[in-house]
Design a protein around this motif. Structure first.
Motif, PDB file in Angstrom:
ATOM      1  N   LEU A   7       0.833  -1.207   0.000  1.00 42.01           N
ATOM      2  CA  LEU A   7       0.000   0.000   0.000  1.00 42.01           C
ATOM      3  C   LEU A   7       0.868   1.257   0.000  1.00 42.01           C
ATOM      4  O   LEU A   7       0.520   2.261  -0.622  1.00 42.01           O
ATOM      5  CB  LEU A   7      -0.932   0.001   1.214  1.00 42.01           C
ATOM      6  N   PHE A   8       2.002   1.180   0.684  1.00 38.21           N
ATOM      7  CA  PHE A   8       2.876   2.344   0.726  1.00 38.21           C
ATOM      8  C   PHE A   8       3.537   2.607  -0.626  1.00 38.21           C
ATOM      9  O   PHE A   8       3.805   3.759  -0.982  1.00 38.21           O
ATOM     10  CB  PHE A   8       3.938   2.197   1.819  1.00 38.21           C
ATOM     11  N   VAL A   9       3.784   1.546  -1.388  1.00 38.44           N
ATOM     12  CA  VAL A   9       4.278   1.740  -2.757  1.00 38.44           C
ATOM     13  C   VAL A   9       3.262   2.549  -3.557  1.00 38.44           C
ATOM     14  O   VAL A   9       3.624   3.498  -4.279  1.00 38.44           O
ATOM     15  CB  VAL A   9       4.562   0.394  -3.447  1.00 38.44           C
ATOM     16  N   VAL A  10       1.984   2.199  -3.414  1.00 40.74           N
ATOM     17  CA  VAL A  10       0.932   2.951  -4.110  1.00 40.74           C
ATOM     18  C   VAL A  10       0.930   4.407  -3.628  1.00 40.74           C
ATOM     19  O   VAL A  10       0.823   5.345  -4.437  1.00 40.74           O
ATOM     20  CB  VAL A  10      -0.450   2.305  -3.867  1.00 40.74           C
ATOM     21  N   MET A  11       1.077   4.590  -2.314  1.00 35.65           N
ATOM     22  CA  MET A  11       1.126   5.949  -1.758  1.00 35.65           C
ATOM     23  C   MET A  11       2.266   6.760  -2.380  1.00 35.65           C
ATOM     24  O   MET A  11       2.080   7.906  -2.810  1.00 35.65           O
ATOM     25  CB  MET A  11       1.329   5.854  -0.246  1.00 35.65           C
ATOM     26  N   LEU A  12       3.442   6.140  -2.466  1.00 36.41           N
ATOM     27  CA  LEU A  12       4.602   6.849  -3.025  1.00 36.41           C
ATOM     28  C   LEU A  12       4.430   7.116  -4.515  1.00 36.41           C
ATOM     29  O   LEU A  12       4.883   8.152  -5.024  1.00 36.41           O
ATOM     30  CB  LEU A  12       5.875   6.050  -2.758  1.00 36.41           C
ATOM     31  N   LEU A  13       3.776   6.199  -5.221  1.00 35.61           N
ATOM     32  CA  LEU A  13       3.492   6.443  -6.640  1.00 35.61           C
ATOM     33  C   LEU A  13       2.540   7.623  -6.807  1.00 35.61           C
ATOM     34  O   LEU A  13       2.648   8.395  -7.766  1.00 35.61           O
ATOM     35  CB  LEU A  13       2.908   5.182  -7.281  1.00 35.61           C
ATOM     36  N   LYS A  14       1.605   7.771  -5.864  1.00 33.54           N
ATOM     37  CA  LYS A  14       0.701   8.930  -5.891  1.00 33.54           C
ATOM     38  C   LYS A  14       1.477  10.218  -5.633  1.00 33.54           C
ATOM     39  O   LYS A  14       1.210  11.259  -6.250  1.00 33.54           O
ATOM     40  CB  LYS A  14      -0.419   8.759  -4.862  1.00 33.54           C
ATOM     41  N   PHE A  15       2.445  10.164  -4.708  1.00 30.67           N
ATOM     42  CA  PHE A  15       3.318  11.332  -4.493  1.00 30.67           C
ATOM     43  C   PHE A  15       4.036  11.683  -5.799  1.00 30.67           C
ATOM     44  O   PHE A  15       4.131  12.849  -6.186  1.00 30.67           O
ATOM     45  CB  PHE A  15       4.354  11.026  -3.405  1.00 30.67           C
ATOM     46  N   LYS A  16       4.540  10.653  -6.451  1.00 30.05           N
ATOM     47  CA  LYS A  16       5.274  10.858  -7.703  1.00 30.05           C
ATOM     48  C   LYS A  16       4.365  11.440  -8.777  1.00 30.05           C
ATOM     49  O   LYS A  16       4.762  12.340  -9.529  1.00 30.05           O
ATOM     50  CB  LYS A  16       5.832   9.499  -8.155  1.00 30.05           C
ATOM     51  N   GLU A  17       3.142  10.936  -8.845  1.00 30.54           N
ATOM     52  CA  GLU A  17       2.192  11.362  -9.876  1.00 30.54           C
ATOM     53  C   GLU A  17       1.753  12.810  -9.685  1.00 30.54           C
ATOM     54  O   GLU A  17       1.704  13.591 -10.643  1.00 30.54           O
ATOM     55  CB  GLU A  17       0.976  10.445  -9.847  1.00 30.54           C
ATOM     56  N   TYR A  18       1.435  13.173  -8.439  1.00 30.80           N
ATOM     57  CA  TYR A  18       0.817  14.482  -8.207  1.00 30.80           C
ATOM     58  C   TYR A  18       1.786  15.558  -7.723  1.00 30.80           C
ATOM     59  O   TYR A  18       1.506  16.752  -7.854  1.00 30.80           O
ATOM     60  CB  TYR A  18      -0.309  14.349  -7.181  1.00 30.80           C
ATOM     61  N   ILE A  19       2.923  15.155  -7.151  1.00 31.73           N
ATOM     62  CA  ILE A  19       3.752  16.156  -6.475  1.00 31.73           C
ATOM     63  C   ILE A  19       5.167  16.237  -7.026  1.00 31.73           C
ATOM     64  O   ILE A  19       5.710  17.320  -7.213  1.00 31.73           O
ATOM     65  CB  ILE A  19       3.781  15.863  -4.952  1.00 31.73           C
ATOM     66  N   TRP A  20       5.802  15.084  -7.294  1.00 38.77           N
ATOM     67  CA  TRP A  20       7.206  15.095  -7.691  1.00 38.77           C
ATOM     68  C   TRP A  20       7.392  14.619  -9.121  1.00 38.77           C
ATOM     69  O   TRP A  20       8.245  13.787  -9.394  1.00 38.77           O
ATOM     70  CB  TRP A  20       8.012  14.208  -6.744  1.00 38.77           C
ATOM     71  N   LYS A  21       6.631  15.154 -10.047  1.00 47.14           N
ATOM     72  CA  LYS A  21       6.722  14.710 -11.437  1.00 47.14           C
ATOM     73  C   LYS A  21       8.111  14.943 -12.026  1.00 47.14           C
ATOM     74  O   LYS A  21       8.625  14.133 -12.776  1.00 47.14           O
ATOM     75  CB  LYS A  21       5.680  15.436 -12.295  1.00 47.14           C
ATOM     76  N   ASP A  22       8.696  16.083 -11.712  1.00 45.88           N
ATOM     77  CA  ASP A  22       9.944  16.488 -12.372  1.00 45.88           C
ATOM     78  C   ASP A  22      11.100  16.602 -11.387  1.00 45.88           C
ATOM     79  O   ASP A  22      12.005  17.405 -11.579  1.00 45.88           O
ATOM     80  CB  ASP A  22       9.750  17.836 -13.082  1.00 45.88           C
ATOM     81  N   TYR A  23      11.092  15.815 -10.319  1.00 45.09           N
ATOM     82  CA  TYR A  23      12.145  15.919  -9.321  1.00 45.09           C
ATOM     83  C   TYR A  23      13.492  15.487  -9.895  1.00 45.09           C
ATOM     84  O   TYR A  23      13.616  14.420 -10.486  1.00 45.09           O
ATOM     85  CB  TYR A  23      11.810  15.055  -8.098  1.00 45.09           C
ATOM     86  N   ASN A  24      14.489  16.329  -9.757  1.00 46.40           N
ATOM     87  CA  ASN A  24      15.849  16.026 -10.215  1.00 46.40           C
ATOM     88  C   ASN A  24      16.765  16.025  -9.007  1.00 46.40           C
ATOM     89  O   ASN A  24      17.186  17.087  -8.545  1.00 46.40           O
ATOM     90  CB  ASN A  24      16.310  17.079 -11.235  1.00 46.40           C
ATOM     91  N   PRO A  25      17.084  14.837  -8.441  1.00 44.18           N
ATOM     92  CA  PRO A  25      17.851  14.807  -7.202  1.00 44.18           C
ATOM     93  C   PRO A  25      19.256  15.367  -7.326  1.00 44.18           C
ATOM     94  O   PRO A  25      19.765  15.974  -6.391  1.00 44.18           O
ATOM     95  CB  PRO A  25      17.883  13.310  -6.855  1.00 44.18           C
ATOM     96  N   ILE A  26      19.898  15.175  -8.474  1.00 37.41           N
ATOM     97  CA  ILE A  26      21.272  15.673  -8.613  1.00 37.41           C
ATOM     98  C   ILE A  26      21.272  17.197  -8.641  1.00 37.41           C
ATOM     99  O   ILE A  26      22.062  17.860  -7.972  1.00 37.41           O
ATOM    100  CB  ILE A  26      21.940  15.079  -9.866  1.00 37.41           C
ATOM    101  N   TYR A  27      20.331  17.795  -9.388  1.00 37.24           N
ATOM    102  CA  TYR A  27      20.235  19.261  -9.432  1.00 37.24           C
ATOM    103  C   TYR A  27      19.936  19.810  -8.045  1.00 37.24           C
ATOM    104  O   TYR A  27      20.598  20.712  -7.557  1.00 37.24           O
ATOM    105  CB  TYR A  27      19.133  19.663 -10.409  1.00 37.24           C
ATOM    106  N   GLU A  28      18.944  19.233  -7.394  1.00 39.55           N
ATOM    107  CA  GLU A  28      18.559  19.709  -6.065  1.00 39.55           C
ATOM    108  C   GLU A  28      19.682  19.496  -5.064  1.00 39.55           C
ATOM    109  O   GLU A  28      19.983  20.339  -4.247  1.00 39.55           O
ATOM    110  CB  GLU A  28      17.291  18.970  -5.599  1.00 39.55           C
ATOM    111  N   GLY A  29      20.332  18.325  -5.172  1.00 43.02           N
ATOM    112  CA  GLY A  29      21.396  18.013  -4.222  1.00 43.02           C
ATOM    113  C   GLY A  29      22.583  18.934  -4.361  1.00 43.02           C
ATOM    114  O   GLY A  29      23.109  19.434  -3.367  1.00 43.02           O
ATOM    115  N   ASN A  30      23.021  19.183  -5.591  1.00 43.26           N
ATOM    116  CA  ASN A  30      24.198  20.020  -5.779  1.00 43.26           C
ATOM    117  C   ASN A  30      23.934  21.478  -5.410  1.00 43.26           C
ATOM    118  O   ASN A  30      24.849  22.207  -5.054  1.00 43.26           O
ATOM    119  CB  ASN A  30      24.671  19.942  -7.237  1.00 43.26           C
ATOM    120  N   ARG A  31      22.671  21.903  -5.470  1.00 47.75           N
ATOM    121  CA  ARG A  31      22.365  23.306  -5.196  1.00 47.75           C
ATOM    122  C   ARG A  31      22.036  23.571  -3.730  1.00 47.75           C
ATOM    123  O   ARG A  31      22.437  24.587  -3.189  1.00 47.75           O
ATOM    124  CB  ARG A  31      21.183  23.772  -6.058  1.00 47.75           C
TER     125      ARG A  31
END
Length: 311
Positions: free
Chosen positions: A170-194
Motif C-alpha cells: 500500500l505504501f508503494v501505491v502511496m509513493l506512486l501517488k506522491f510521484k504522480e501528483y507532487i514530484w513529477k519532475d524531481y531532479n535529485p542531482i540538481y537539487e542536491g548540488n544546489r
C-alpha cells in the motif's frame, strides 16, 4: 535533556521522542513504523513540540487541523488539505493550534527497505529531497491519499501475519501517488548540488578532514561511518543521499579527493612517497602506490617525474 539544548535532542524513533516529551505511548506499536490519528494523543491545543533532530521519516495528512512546522529554520503552514513529509537528520518543531483529523506516519529507513522497496531511493528519489513545503491538495486528490492511509491504518491495527507486507505494498501505491501528483519532475542531482544541507556538510567535512590529514592533525582517512556520525545519520542513509543527489558514491568522493591531494603533494612538495602516503592516512607506501596507480592510471613515482618542473 533540556529543551534549551536542542543539539542533544536526537531521536531515532517516535517512541523515544514521545517518551522524552511525556506523551502517551499506547499508540506506538512498532518502533520502526507507526500510524495513528494525532487527535488520539489527546493533548490540549495549542500543542507545541520542542526543536529536535529526528532520524526517521515523517508523513502527515491534514484533513482537519491548523498550525505550522519549522525544519532547519524554515517555517511552513499546516492547514486542511495539506500533506507533507520530512526525512531523517533535520531539526524539526511543530506548533499545532488545532488538531481534529491529522494522520501521522513515521518510518525508519530499514522498514522502508525491508517492507516497501529494497531500492526505494532509486525508485523514489524524492524521499531524499532536502525540503518539502507542505502542499495543499484539491479535495479529489486528497481523498485518494485518504483512502490509502486509512487502509494502511486498518492493516496496522490488524493481527494479520501479512500486515507489514500488505502495508508495504500500500505504501508503494502511496509513493506512486506522491510521484504522480507532487514530484513529477524531481531532479535529485540538481537539487542536491544546489541546496542539500547533508551534501554541503559532507563536502565541507571532506575538505576539512583532508586539510587535517595534510597538517598532521589527523592520521586516518575517514570512513563512511565517520562522515555519517558527524551528521548523526545512519551510514546507509548518508550513502544513499550522497549517491542519488550527486551521482557519485562516498567511496568515489573519497578516492577522488585522496588522489587530488596526492597529486598536489607530489607536484608541489619535496616530501617522499612514504611521507605523502602517511600524510594521507596510508600505513604502507606500497598500499598508497597501488591505490594511486589504480585510480590515477600511473604510479606516484612516474607521476612526479612527468610533472617535475611544471609548477
Amino acid at each position: 535533556m533540556s529543551h534549551r539544548d536542542p543539539e542533544n535532542q536526537i531521536f531515532n524513533n517516535l517512541y523515544d521522542q514521545y517518551k522524552h516529551l511525556g506523551l502517551p505511548l499506547h499508540l506506538i506499536k512498532h518502533t520502526d513504523f507507526t500510524v495513528f490519528n494525532l487527535k488520539d494523543v489527546n493533548q490540549p491545543s495549542p500543542f507545541k513540540s520542542p526543536l529536535s533532530r529526528l532520524n526517521f521519516f515523517v508523513f502527515a495528512f491534514i484533513k482537519g487541523g491548523d498550525g505550522d512546522y519549522t525544519i532547519d529554520e524554515q517555517t511552513y503552514t499546516l492547514q486542511p488539505g495539506a500533506i507533507y513529509f520530512t526525512n531523517p537528520g533535520h531539526f524539526r518543531s511543530f506548533n499545532w493550534r488545532r488538531i481534529e483529523d491529522v494522520y501521522l506516519f513515521t518510518l525508519s529507513e530499514s522498514f522502508l527497505k525491508e517492507n516497501v522497496h529494497a531500492n526505494i531511493f532509486d525508485e523514489f528519489p524524492f524521499l531524499l529531497a532536502e525540503t518539502f513545503p507542505a502542499r495543499v491538495l484539491v479535495p479529489e486528490i486528497f481523498a485518494e491519499f485518504e483512502t490509502l492511509y486509512l487502509q494502511i491504518q486498518k492493516e496496522y491495527d490488524s493481527e494479520s501475519p501479512y500486515r507489514y507486507r500488505i502495508i508495504g505494498n500500500l505504501f508503494v501505491v502511496m509513493l506512486l501517488k506522491f510521484k504522480e501528483y507532487i514530484w513529477k519532475d524531481y531532479n535529485p542531482i540538481y537539487e542536491g548540488n544546489r541546496s542539500s544541507e547533508i551534501v554541503k556538510n559532507f563536502k565541507r567535512l571532506l575538505e576539512r578532514h583532508y586539510r587535517d590529514l595534510n597538517s598532521g592533525t589527523a592520521e586516518q582517512v575517514f570512513r563512511v561511518q565517520d562522515y555519517a556520525d558527524a551528521q548523526n545519520l545512519h551510514p546507509n542513509y548518508l550513502s544513499n543521499v550522497i549517491k542519488i543527489k550527486t551521482g557519485k558514491t562516498i567511496s568515489i568522493w573519497i578516492a577522488e579527493k585522496t588522489i587530488a591531494e596526492a597529486k598536489a603533494l607530489l607536484q608541489n612538495s619535496q616530501a617522499s612517497i612514504k611521507e605523502i602516503a602517511f600524510k594521507l592516512g596510508f600505513n604502507e607506501a606500497t598500499h598508497f602506490s597501488n591505490y594511486f596507480k589504480k585510480n590515477a592510471g600511473v604510479s606516484p613515482v612516474l607521476f612526479r617525474k612527468e610533472h617535475a618542473g611544471m609548477v
